[in-house]
Each structure stands twice: as C-alpha cells, then as structure tokens.
Scaffold this motif. Structure first.
Motif, short mmCIF file in Angstrom:
data_model
loop_
_atom_site.label_atom_id
_atom_site.label_comp_id
_atom_site.label_asym_id
_atom_site.label_seq_id
_atom_site.Cartn_x
_atom_site.Cartn_y
_atom_site.Cartn_z
N ALA A 20 0.83 -1.21 0.00
CA ALA A 20 0.00 0.00 0.00
C ALA A 20 0.86 1.26 0.00
CB ALA A 20 -0.94 0.00 1.21
N VAL A 21 1.93 1.27 0.81
CA VAL A 21 2.82 2.43 0.85
C VAL A 21 3.56 2.58 -0.47
CG1 VAL A 21 4.85 3.42 1.98
CG2 VAL A 21 3.05 2.37 3.36
N GLU A 22 3.94 1.47 -1.09
CA GLU A 22 4.63 1.54 -2.38
C GLU A 22 3.77 2.23 -3.44
OE1 GLU A 22 5.68 -2.39 -3.45
OE2 GLU A 22 7.31 -2.58 -1.99
N THR A 23 2.47 1.92 -3.45
CA THR A 23 1.61 2.55 -4.46
C THR A 23 1.46 4.04 -4.22
OG1 THR A 23 -0.50 2.18 -3.29
CG2 THR A 23 0.32 0.40 -4.70
N ILE A 24 1.66 4.48 -2.97
CA ILE A 24 1.60 5.92 -2.66
C ILE A 24 2.90 6.59 -3.09
CG2 ILE A 24 1.41 7.63 -0.82
CD1 ILE A 24 -0.24 5.51 0.72
N LEU A 25 4.02 6.03 -2.71
CA LEU A 25 5.31 6.63 -3.04
C LEU A 25 5.55 6.65 -4.55
CD1 LEU A 25 7.56 5.06 -0.24
CD2 LEU A 25 6.59 7.37 -0.34
N SER A 26 4.93 5.74 -5.28
CA SER A 26 5.13 5.69 -6.73
C SER A 26 4.08 6.49 -7.50
CB SER A 26 5.13 4.24 -7.21
OG SER A 26 3.88 3.62 -6.92
N GLN A 27 3.30 7.31 -6.82
CA GLN A 27 2.31 8.14 -7.51
C GLN A 27 2.98 9.07 -8.52
OE1 GLN A 27 -1.51 8.53 -6.93
NE2 GLN A 27 -0.73 6.44 -6.78
N ASP A 28 2.37 9.15 -9.68
CA ASP A 28 2.88 10.03 -10.75
C ASP A 28 2.39 11.45 -10.47
OD1 ASP A 28 3.89 11.08 -13.05
OD2 ASP A 28 2.35 10.23 -14.36
N TYR A 29 3.01 12.09 -9.47
CA TYR A 29 2.57 13.41 -9.02
C TYR A 29 3.80 14.26 -8.72
CZ TYR A 29 0.02 16.98 -6.41
OH TYR A 29 -0.52 18.17 -5.98
N ALA A 30 3.85 15.45 -9.30
CA ALA A 30 5.06 16.28 -9.18
C ALA A 30 5.13 17.07 -7.89
CB ALA A 30 5.12 17.24 -10.37
N GLY A 31 4.01 17.19 -7.18
CA GLY A 31 4.01 17.97 -5.95
C GLY A 31 4.68 17.24 -4.81
N GLU A 32 4.95 17.97 -3.73
CA GLU A 32 5.58 17.38 -2.55
C GLU A 32 4.61 16.42 -1.88
OE1 GLU A 32 7.56 18.85 1.71
OE2 GLU A 32 6.94 20.32 0.19
#
Length: 337
Positions: A20-32
């Motif tokens: 679950a944490v991996e899918t968050i850290l790998s989000q394609d999102y440029a913001g902090e």
C-alpha cells in the motif's frame, strides 16, 4: 501542484502495508508528498514494518494511535500532517498511479472540498474473489456510486477521499465516537457546512476485502450496527437503502418461525403459508442476482457468490437491529485482528 499529505490508520496489516505504501510513493505526481501512518497496537509485525519503511524514506512519518479505532487514527495522522491537500488511504487499498494527479485536478476544476472515486474490489482466492464480486455489485452493497462506474457529479459521500484541509478543519475532523461509517458521517457534516463532495469515476482504487465468510460477517455486523447509530443520530439524512437489510432480517425471521410451526403441525398450511413468502422471494432474488453478476466460472463460483450476498445482507441486517435497539456500544470490526 499543491503538496499532499496521505493519512493511513494501521492495525494488523503486515500482509498489505508495504505494498500500500509503495503505491503511494510511486504516484505520478510532481508535488511534494508525505505519508503519515497512525500505528495502533498491532499484534503482528505491522509496526516494525512501518518503522523500517519510515527509516528508509523521510517522506514517511509515524504517529501513535493508542485508541486503535479508525477515526481516532485518522485524526492523529491529520493533526501530524502539514500539507493543504489530505488524501485518506487504506492499508488494504492500492492506488492507481494517476490517482493523486487526477484527484487534485478534480478538486481544482470543481471547487469541491472532497473528491472520491471508484472502489474496485479484487481477490486472490475463490472466496475472496466471491466477496469482491459482492462488493462490486449493486446486489451486494446497494446503490453507493463509488461501488460502480458512473458519471461525475455531486455525491452523498466518497470512498477514502481527497480533501481540502480547510474543509476538514472547519467541521472538526472525524468523529471519534463513530467507529464505522465515519466517512459518510464526515461527508454529511461537510455538505451541511456548505461544501461540495464530488464523485470522480476516473479515480480508481483496488481494495482487497476479507478473505473468509466469518471475517466478512464480523465486518458487516459492525457496519450495520454503526449504520443504525447514524440513523438514530441523523434520521432522514440516511438513504432508504440502509434500512433494507434490517427489514429483510425481520421478515426472514418471521417467515422461518411460521414455516417451522407449520412443519411441527402447530399451524395449518392454508393461508398461514403466505407468511413465509418473504423467504421464498429472497431465495429467488439471490438466484437472480447470482445469475446476473459477471465474472463467475462454474457452479462453485456461483455458490460462493450466493453465500457472499446472504452473509452481507443478513450480517448487516442483524447488526442494524442491534444498533437500533441498543446503540453502538463497543461493537467494532475485529476481523482484521
């Protein structure tokens, strides 16, 4: 892109937390990004896994959740977070890579205070896949928009949720006294405060449900109990569909008693047989639902789907009646324990 804070309550999630944490850290999102995990008193290795993840990545932060309940854990995590957008996540859920960028875009485009998408349940075993089919079907969980594809628009509630911080703070966060149905209750207060809740079907979340009928029954009994608490508290603000499982259980109980009395010879068959027509009608309805639900292969799948629907309906209904009569008390979902 605004900075975002992901908040996640964690209790006995050793088999799911890391992914679950991996899918968050790998989000394609440029913001902090930051992740705040609210750690309850787990009996498995969840806390040590969380500590290892936090030690390896400074974006992951840990807070204690001694109350162990979900609403309290979410409030602890929100208070410890710092960014203007708050994204609720679950250890049993996996976000699609574009979840954050699409959700933040919807917040901006609609002006909503909270945006939610579609929960797509999945399973790895025959029973879990059957339970997932129940989650994904209107015959299982009813008419909630986030259990199926639909059109974007204003919504009653949202699955998980991508929030503007100011909206959560304006209504005081989650109610720690509501141990199930906390999402619906929070979104009701958000809407009553004049904010918009938005359904965006382009947002997808994979959810891994319970893996046994016993655990499913525990979960739905607790859910039904706390839905009844919300009915007692908010009355007509609750959709009519939440009353249906309780009425079903009452009608089935009456039908079974009458049928038993007829079999025992206490009552004649005649007109008394009308009394168990709800039981026959429900059996036919389950057969119809099993026939219509897609994704089944063979007789075993259909039998498991039928067992899933009956477990969902009757467990929720019995919990609802318990909650109407006695309130919520300390009825909690221990199926993850």
């Amino acid at each position: 892109m605004p900075a975002v804070s992901y908040v996640m309550p964690v209790l006995n999630e050793e088999g799911f937390l890391e992914r679950a944490v991996e899918t968050i850290l790998s989000q394609d999102y440029a913001g902090e990004k930051e992740i705040v995990l609210a750690l309850g008193p787990s009996r498995d290795a969840s806390n040590s896994i969380a500590e290892r993840i936090a030690a390896a990545d400074p974006r992951v932060r840990l807070v204690a959740n001694p109350e162990r309940d979900i609403p309290a854990g979410l409030n602890h995590a929100i208070r410890a977070s710092s960014h203007p957008v708050i994204i609720r996540v679950d250890a049993h859920s996996e976000l699609t890579p574009d979840y954050t960028v699409r959700g933040v875009a919807a917040l901006r485009e609609t002006g909503a205070a909270n945006v939610g998408g579609v929960m797509r349940a999945a399973g790895s075993s025959p029973v879990q896949r059957a339970i997932a089919r129940g989650y994904n079907s209107p015959y299982g969980l009813g008419g909630g928009a986030y259990h199926g594809d639909g059109t974007p628009g204003p919504a009653e509630s949202a699955y998980l949720g991508i929030f503007r911080r100011e909206a959560i703070e304006a209504v005081g966060g989650y109610d720690p006294a509501i141990l199930r149905g906390e999402d619906w209750e929070l979104n009701l207060r958000i809407r009553r405060a004049g904010y918009l809740v938005w359904f965006e079907p382009a947002l997808g979340v994979t959810y891994w449900p319970r893996g046994s009928f016993g655990d499913l029954a525990k979960q739905f009994f607790a859910t039904g109990t706390w839905r009844a608490v919300l009915v007692r508290k908010y009355g007509r603000a609750n959709p009519w569909r939440f009353f249906a499982p309780g009425l079903l259980v009452v009608s089935l109980a009456v039908s079974i008693v009458l049928l038993g009395l007829q079999v025992a010879g206490v009552l004649p068959w005649g007109w008394w047989s009308i009394g168990w027509s709800p039981l026959a009608a429900y059996a036919l309805a389950i057969c119809f639902a099993v026939w219509r639900i897609p994704g089944q292969r063979g007789l075993r799948d259909r039998l498991l789907t039928g067992a899933t629907l009956v477990t969902m309906h009757t467990s929720w209904g019995m919990g609802f009646l318990r909650g109407i009569l006695f309130g919520g008390g300390r009825v909690v979902d221990r199926s993850r324990a």
